[in-house]
Design an enzyme around this catalytic site. Structure first.
Site, mmCIF file in Angstrom:
data_model
loop_
_atom_site.group_PDB
_atom_site.id
_atom_site.type_symbol
_atom_site.label_atom_id
_atom_site.label_comp_id
_atom_site.label_asym_id
_atom_site.label_seq_id
_atom_site.Cartn_x
_atom_site.Cartn_y
_atom_site.Cartn_z
ATOM 1 N N GLU A 55 -81.715 69.083 24.019
ATOM 2 C CA GLU A 55 -82.282 70.707 24.201
ATOM 3 C C GLU A 55 -80.891 71.611 23.906
ATOM 4 O O GLU A 55 -81.090 72.605 23.363
ATOM 5 C CB GLU A 55 -82.652 70.647 25.461
ATOM 6 C CG GLU A 55 -83.857 70.052 25.911
ATOM 7 C CD GLU A 55 -84.464 70.234 27.046
ATOM 8 O OE1 GLU A 55 -85.776 70.937 27.243
ATOM 9 O OE2 GLU A 55 -83.841 69.847 28.338
ATOM 10 N N GLU B 173 -87.411 62.280 28.718
ATOM 11 C CA GLU B 173 -87.738 62.780 30.226
ATOM 12 C C GLU B 173 -89.217 62.111 30.580
ATOM 13 O O GLU B 173 -89.246 61.967 31.903
ATOM 14 C CB GLU B 173 -87.872 64.396 30.360
ATOM 15 C CG GLU B 173 -86.587 64.989 30.126
ATOM 16 C CD GLU B 173 -86.007 65.207 28.857
ATOM 17 O OE1 GLU B 173 -84.893 66.038 28.721
ATOM 18 O OE2 GLU B 173 -86.406 64.639 27.959
#
Length: 698
Positions: free
Chosen positions: A109, A129
């Protein structure tokens, strides 16, 4: 505390280096993110700086967020990843991320928040995740789709599976692959961008591409994901966020992503998956065996027995590049065993998951032998022979006679007393149990059984060996069945009592499958073969306590020649070539008659009772194992069941599941079932924790 971020200006390039070993986790508390933010702000106001380069110190860019910080209040005065990325979206000077090693989760990210990305060969790049029951909460579900399109983003985010450098380049995640030194290559790339006058290129300003009609695409994906990931809420939430990247402005979609993250992080499923993550790491810590305990070198191995189990064990070693000698009594048995290994590898090659060259290399590490003397140079010898104490003892006497000093002597027994086996050798300190689960070349659990005299370096070596051969090792003590099989015996016994009292196999199986198991206990029994358990029960009959409750249903089914799938009939019947279980009126009649013969009046049994009785028997025996110190910690039991017995991962394991229910509620249910039999007396630890409102996993 050492500064986790260093900053220097090199030829008009502000180089920001992450240095938070071992994986450059983006820890808020340690100031990693704040340090990056401060460096960017400094460079933004420095007229000498024309571009930024973010690079990881050590072997990787960043492994992502520090998940130990999940659920904790924010560190005061420290930027989080969302703060940093929001600021990066305002930066007017181009930013480049240089990726290496595993670049995962928050690490990716962060990289997606820059304007250009280079990577060295060998990177693993992904957003895992979902495997912790959450979603990328700092723009991963918004920036990645804008780079790679909705279809690819959905695949990557809902599975959490990474892509390598070459694939990332094709997808557009990476702009250039760097060879050689990453810092030098990244700086050269930055200089080229400066020379060409490349502008800022914000991922957030792009649009997410969708093939065809977006509504049709997301409707189809919703149906697929709901079916494929039953029991897991995170994949559907990930899909919803990718859909938001198509249908909402970036800022609105970011708010939506954050809302869905906050919902997921509070779910029981996410807590269970995070528990499993930490439990696997905790299993490597042994109370009385320090982490720096010296280990023995395992450069060669030997396996006694070329059957299904022995062959599978041998495959684990050659997969890791360790040569193996396999001993059998005859050449015919060796040839048969090696043919099975060859066919297993051949099937993997046919599926494209292994090259023919790799298969040939692995087969070349195998050597069949016919005498014990040929095992004398092995660093570890593992027996995988018939599960009978006298047979094991005979084999260990032979092993002891030929093995070199310092060799580890291991037994693959699933139930027998390691100390009794070790006692026939002159080196009980070198003896340990390595209980592989079938199929041994596939199942990841390795139950490592320490005897009373097993040396600490043998334990440490075995734990390290588990990692080498890509197993999850859990250390347990000696008792009948160790941790896994002692508990599963209680589970299957209670399932048998339930059908004797009024349930039917298909109801019990349905309840446990709806709970999350791939198969219920009776489908598992049919798959494994009912004759195996029948033979064990017949051997145990002479020593069975006549006062102990015993259900004969399984025996009666076997007396009909119904041994499960291999005979086309067991608790269910099966059509030729089809594994689908079909409820059989003949079995229902047999069960009803068995209940009558046992003097048991059949009754309606609720799904809730089935679930509680099967699960709480697992939990109670687990508590007994903790009382007896057979298991070191509750989370070790959870790992045994997650990796060895198909326990649904989103439940966290039997002991964690009991914690989520609440131990007072578990104890109350056990009190209700007390009239059924003595197995419902709570273990001392369970009774104590329930009274205190405590938990198994603290």
């Amino acid at each position: 505390m050492p500064n986790p971020i260093s900053y220097q200006v090199r030829n008009h390039i502000g180089v920001i280096t992450l240095d938070n070993p071992p994986v450059n986790a983006l820890s808020v508390g340690k100031g990693v993110l704040q340090g990056i933010l401060d460096a960017i702000k400094e460079g933004e106001h420095d007229t000498d700086v024309r571009m930024f380069l973010l690079i990881g110190g050590g072997k990787n860019f960043s492994g992502g967020a520090d998940i130990t910080e999940f659920g904790k209040p924010p560190a005061p005065g420290m930027a989080n990843l969302r703060d940093l990325l929001a600021y990066m979206d305002t930066v007017t000077k181009p930013m480049v991320a240089a990726l290496s090693g595993p670049t995962m989760g928050g690490g990716l990210e962060l990289a997606l928040g820059t304007h250009y990305r280079v990577a060295i060969a060998g990177c693993q790049i992904g957003l895992p995740e979902v495997k912790l029951g959450i979603l990328p909460g700092a723009g991963g579900t918004q920036r990645l789709p804008r780079l790679v399109g909705a279809k690819t983003a959905v695949a990557m985010i809902t599975t959490g599976d990474p892509v390598d450098t070459d694939r990332a380049k094709v997808l557009g995640i990476v702009d250039e692959v760097v060879t050689g030194d990453l810092m030098a290559g990244a700086l050269d790339y930055c200089k080229r961008l400066l020379k060409e006058g490349k502008p800022v290129r914000r991922t957030s300003a792009l649009a997410t591409a969708v093939d065809g009609d977006p509504d049709a695409f997301f409707t189809a994906e919703r149906a697929r994901i709901a079916k494929e990931f039953r029991g897991y809420p995170a994949p559907l939430e990930c899909l919803a966020c990718v859909e938001a990247s198509v249908k909402l402005p970036f800022e609105d979609a970011m708010r939506f992503e954050r809302q869905r993250f906050e919902v997921l992080v509070a779910t029981t499923e996410s807590k269970s998956l995070r528990h499993a993550f930490f439990a696997e790491r905790a299993a490597n810590k042994i109370d009385d065996v320090p982490e720096d305990t010296p280990v023995r070198q395992i450069r060669s191995a030997a396996v006694i027995g070329a059957g299904t189990m022995g062959g599978g064990i041998a495959m684990n070693f050659v997969n890791a590049g360790i040569p193996v000698k396999v001993l059998e009594a005859t050449q015919e048995r060796l040839d048969k065993g090696f043919d099975i290994i060859r066919n297993n590898y051949g099937a993997t090659v046919a599926k494209g998951r292994l090259t023919q060259e790799a298969m040939d290399k692995r087969m070349g590490l195998l050597e069949g032998v016919l005498t014990y003397d040929q095992l004398k140079d092995a660093d570890i010898i593992i027996e995988a022979v018939f599960e009978e104490m006298d047979v094991k003892k005979t084999v260990f006497r032979e092993m002891d006679a030929v093995a070199k000093p310092g060799a580890i002597l291991a037994t693959n027994t699933s139930t027998l007393d390691i100390d009794e086996i070790a006692a026939v050798t002159a080196r009980p300190g070198d003896v340990i149990g390595l209980h592989f689960f079938s199929p041994a070349n596939v199942m990841r659990l390795l139950e490592i059984v320490r005897g009373a005299k097993t040396a600490h370096d043998v334990i440490a070596t075995s734990m390290k060996l588990a990692r080498t051969i890509k197993k999850v090792g859990v250390l347990v003590g000696v008792c009948d069945g160790f941790v896994g099989n002692r508990m599963v015996h209680a589970y299957f016994r209670e399932a048998g009592f339930l059908i004797e009292e009024g349930a039917l196999p298909q109801q019990v199986d349905r309840v446990m499958e709806e709970f999350g198991f791939a198969m219920g206990p009776f489908r598992v029994s049919d798959l494994a073969g009912l004759d195996i358990g029948w033979a064990i029960r017949k051997r145990q009959a002479a020593t069975r306590n006549p006062a102990e409750r015993y259900t004969a249903i399984g025996d009666r089914i076997c007396e009909l020649g119904r041994f499960g799938q291999k005979t086309g009939a067991g608790y269910y019947r099966y059509e030729p070539g089809n594994r689908k279980p079909i409820p059989d009126p003949e079995i229902e009649a047999l069960i009803v008659q068995a209940s009558k013969d046992a003097g048991i009046a059949r009754r309606d049994i609720s799904d809730q009772e089935i679930l509680e009785r099967c699960m709480y028997q697992l939990v109670n025996v687990g508590a007994q194992l903790l009382d007896e110190r057979i298991a070191q910690r509750a989370s070790d039991i959870d790992i045994v069941y997650l990796y060895g017995y198909g326990f649904p991962r989103f439940r966290g394991g039997p002991m964690f599941y009991a914690d989520t229910v609440g131990l007072p509620a578990v104890a109350e249910a056990m009190a209700r079932y007390a009239p059924i039999g003595p197995q419902w007396k709570p273990a001392a630890l369970l009774a104590k924790l329930a009274a205190e409102g405590g938990r198994f996993n603290r």
